[in-house]
Design an enzyme around this catalytic site. Structure first.
Site, PDB file in Angstrom:
ATOM      1  N   ASP A 122       0.888  -1.162   0.000  1.00 59.87           N
ATOM      2  CA  ASP A 122       0.000   0.000   0.000  1.00 59.87           C
ATOM      3  C   ASP A 122       0.927   1.213   0.000  1.00 59.87           C
ATOM      4  O   ASP A 122       1.427   1.618   1.043  1.00 59.87           O
ATOM      5  CB  ASP A 122      -0.891  -0.008   1.236  1.00 59.87           C
ATOM      6  N   GLU A 170      -1.034  -1.274  -4.814  1.00 53.72           N
ATOM      7  CA  GLU A 170      -2.270  -0.522  -5.044  1.00 53.72           C
ATOM      8  C   GLU A 170      -2.054   0.500  -6.150  1.00 53.72           C
ATOM      9  O   GLU A 170      -1.066   1.221  -6.174  1.00 53.72           O
ATOM     10  CB  GLU A 170      -2.716   0.192  -3.777  1.00 53.72           C
ATOM     11  N   ASP A 196      -2.722   0.875   6.975  1.00 53.91           N
ATOM     12  CA  ASP A 196      -1.844   0.698   5.806  1.00 53.91           C
ATOM     13  C   ASP A 196      -1.396  -0.764   5.674  1.00 53.91           C
ATOM     14  O   ASP A 196      -1.319  -1.299   4.571  1.00 53.91           O
ATOM     15  CB  ASP A 196      -0.613   1.607   5.914  1.00 53.91           C
TER      16      ASP A 196
END
Length: 171
Positions: free
Chosen positions: A13, A71, A144
């Site tokens: 992430d 991501e 996260d």
């Protein structure tokens, strides 16, 4: 290279201040590592990027993932945030490719759909599903790290279909 039970995915992430990561092994699935790489906002940008690159390379060397799922954020309201996320994402993609890992990007909606069954699922629902799938005693924290675990689980859930499509296309 890996036995069926040793297929590992590193979920990322991306972020410059906080970069979530999670290493998930397909067997189980099992969380092998989960956390956040932090860089001090007071440091100069090149030093922060160098520190992040070093930590990402270290994770890849230690856990030797077969795949890295990052991501893909294609919309940000804050330009500064978009730039730092893009820079962190680029580092993750480059480090994974340099290490010879399969590299995949997923939008937040794709991850939510694969994990919670709905692309509009709230963060709490995604965290609960990550907790359930990895058989954790509580939802993963910080957010996260939970998002990174969701990315790895998303890749594990969708990889078989991608492999079939590639084979059918002769690639």
């Amino acid at each position: 290279m890996f036995a069926a039970s040793q297929f590992r995915v590193l979920g990322i992430d991306p972020g410059l201040t906080r970069c979530g990561y999670a290493v998930v092994d397909r067997s189980g699935p099992t969380a092998m590592a989960m956390g956040v790489i932090r860089t001090p906002p007071s440091d100069a940008l090149p030093q922060r990027l160098a520190a992040l690159r070093k930590e990402l390379a270290s994770l890849i060397a230690e856990y030797q993932p077969h795949a890295v799922a990052v991501e893909h954020v294609f919309f940000q309201v804050n330009v500064r945030t978009a730039m730092s996320v893009g820079q962190a994402s680029g580092l993750a993609l480059a480090e994974a490719a340099t290490a010879g890992c399969e590299v995949a990007q997923y939008t937040p909606n794709e991850v939510k759909s694969a994990i919670a069954g709905w692309g509009g699922a709230p963060k709490e629902q995604v965290q609960k599903m990550v907790q359930a799938r990895l058989r954790l005693t509580r939802p993963p924290q910080p957010a996260d790290a939970a998002d990174a675990a969701a990315l790895a689980l998303c890749h594990l859930a969708t990889a078989p279909m991608r492999d079939r499509v590639r084979k059918a296309a002769g690639r």
